[in-house]
Design an enzyme around this catalytic site. Structure first.
Site, PDB file in Angstrom:
ATOM      1  CB  THR A 125      -7.775 -43.911  -7.965  1.00 49.32           C
ATOM      2  OG1 THR A 125      -9.012 -43.418  -7.464  1.00 49.32           O
ATOM      3  CG2 THR A 125      -7.540 -43.244  -9.318  1.00 49.32           C
ATOM      4  CG  ASP A 126     -12.636 -45.529  -6.021  1.00 45.28           C
ATOM      5  OD1 ASP A 126     -11.989 -44.468  -6.156  1.00 45.28           O
ATOM      6  OD2 ASP A 126     -13.431 -45.718  -5.079  1.00 45.28           O
ATOM      7  CD  GLU A 127     -11.081 -39.917  -7.145  1.00 48.05           C
ATOM      8  OE1 GLU A 127     -11.134 -38.936  -7.895  1.00 48.05           O
ATOM      9  OE2 GLU A 127     -10.706 -39.858  -5.969  1.00 48.05           O
ATOM     10  CE1 TYR A 153      -5.195 -38.740  -8.659  1.00 41.39           C
ATOM     11  CE2 TYR A 153      -7.528 -39.160  -8.230  1.00 41.39           C
ATOM     12  CZ  TYR A 153      -6.191 -39.508  -8.077  1.00 41.39           C
ATOM     13  OH  TYR A 153      -5.862 -40.635  -7.358  1.00 41.39           O
ATOM     14  CE  LYS A 157      -3.469 -42.887 -10.120  1.00 43.25           C
ATOM     15  NZ  LYS A 157      -2.072 -43.104  -9.632  1.00 43.25           N
ATOM     16  NE  ARG A 276     -13.369 -32.066  -5.484  1.00 38.89           N
ATOM     17  CZ  ARG A 276     -12.906 -33.115  -4.808  1.00 38.89           C
ATOM     18  NH1 ARG A 276     -13.344 -34.327  -5.080  1.00 38.89           N
ATOM     19  NH2 ARG A 276     -12.012 -32.964  -3.859  1.00 38.89           N
TER      20      ARG A 276
END
Ligand code: NAD
Ligand code: TYD
Length: 344
Positions: A125-127, A153, A157, A276
């Site tokens: 993921t780009d996260e 999260y 990853k 968040r």
């Protein structure tokens, strides 16, 4: 060729399974999925009709079962979608994220090494790049951007990505990694922004926007992501990372307003709620590498993709209403109990 797909009962994995079955009927697709809260066997109902498709319920952390499956199937390619994928859940309880996303990846790679797969592909993921500031629209994530994560999260990853690179360098495992921006489309679990807002709007429920809703995501239609992965596993260079994104940056609040408009619901449903924790401000991918090397470009414009997606949720209410009502768990047990025994 046999392609082993993990997490195929989830959102992107299922879309990938269907694309492969349609576009590559010559290949065999073996799908494993633990069927967590996010995995839905009903999503794979049509896939079950294909003679070249096999489903087996399995936890990617279950080394013994995973190795036995590799022994039996001898997959040529492994595509690892299986993961805990929701940032908010990772903030509540990080442990399962570390277990599935990192240790599960390790098990899949150990089996891939032992059985000599030709390609192990990690869906990332780009996260993993962290976030970009809102006042620097000139900045984008490239494959060289350092990993700098914000949530449990994204950290899990990124941990998996580092391990993938280590298995390539140390053991010569033929790996590739793709890092994609936010996806939307059919079969997305209604805890994520777009399906959650569609479902709530249809029920005239409040639309919970975190903070001011100014956070920016780079939205990509799920089929475009699946096409990119297909290209990478067949033509991508071993050992490489490919960023995937559609240059389609949108503020959360604008997406929610657009959904209200499309469903003819009042914007007064929008409710700003507490932000968040550690909320990433902006994600934006530079997809120049995959475009230049593999000729990939997104094909679905956001204005068309969001229409298709909203229509899909209108046409498939049963699929998501069951999940939301909580009836899903008991439905699942009664509907699939026997089948699952076979699948296990
Ligand atoms: P999802 O939550 O919809 O599906 C995940 C699937 O994995 C589910 O079917 C679940 O049952 C399965 N699973 C979870 N733990 C497992 C385990 N231990 N063993 C076997 N199966 C297990 O997620 P998604 O949105 O389809 O994401 C798929 C992959 O793509 C993830 O790796 C995610 O990090 C990545 N990704 C997602 C997005 C996005 O916008 N959704 C963007 C970029 C990358
Ligand atoms: P999400 O779909 O959870 O994806 P990610 O956090 O992986 O990008 O959330 C997308 C954006 O929408 C993110 O900035 C958080 C925000 N959001 C809300 O404002 N309200 C919600 O109810 C949800 C689920 C997300």
């Amino acid at each position: 060729m046999t392609i082993l797909v993990t997490g195929g009962a989830g959102f992107i994995g299922a879309n990938f399974v269907y694309m492969e079955l349609k576009e590559h009927p010559e290949d065999r697709i073996v799908c494993i999925d633990k069927l967590t809260y996010a995995g839905n066997l009903e999503t794979l109902k049509e896939a079950m009709e294909y003679p070249n498709f096999r489903f087996k319920r399995m936890d990617i952390c279950d080394r013994e079962k995973v190795f036995a499956l590799f022994e039996e199937e001898k997959p040529d390619i492994v595509v690892n979608f299986a993961a805990e994928s929701h940032v908010d859940r990772s903030i509540e309880d990080p442990e399962i994220f570390l277990k599935t996303n990192i240790l599960g990846t390790q098990v899949m790679m150990d089996a891939s090494r032992k059985y000599g797969v030709k390609r192990y592909h990690q869906v990332s993921t780009d996260e993993v790049y962290g976030d970009l500031p809102l006042d620097r629209p000139d900045l984008f994530f490239t494959e060289e951007t350092p990993l700098k994560t914000s949530s449990p999260y994204s950290s899990s990853k990124a941990g998996a990505d580092l391990l993938v690179n280590a298995y390539h360098r140390t053991f010569g495992l033929p790996t590739t990694i793709s890092r994609c921006s936010n996806n939307y489309g059919p079969y997305q679990f209604p805890e994520k922004l777009i399906p959650l807002m569609i479902a709530n709007a249809l029920a005239d429920k409040p639309l919970p926007v975190y903070g001011e809703g100014l956070n920016v995501r780079d939205w990509l239609y799920v089929e475009d992501h699946c096409k990119a992965i297909d290209l990478i596993i067949r033509q991508g260079k071993v050992g490489e990372v490919y960023n995937i994104g559609g240059h389609n940056e949108m503020k959360n609040i604008d997406i929610v307003k657009l959904i209200c408009e499309a469903l003819d619901k009042p914007e007064s449903l929008i409710t700003h709620v507490e932000d968040r924790k550690g909320h990433d401000m902006r994600y934006a991918i530079d997809p120049a590498k995959i475009h230049g090397e593999l000729g990939w470009l997104p094909e679905t414009m956001f204005k068309d993709g969001i229409k298709k997606t909203i229509q899909w949720y209108l046409d498939n209410k049963e699929w998501w209403e069951r999940i939301i009502s909580g009836e899903y768990q008991s439905y699942f047990a009664s509907m699939y109990g026997e089948r699952l025994k076979d699948a296990e």
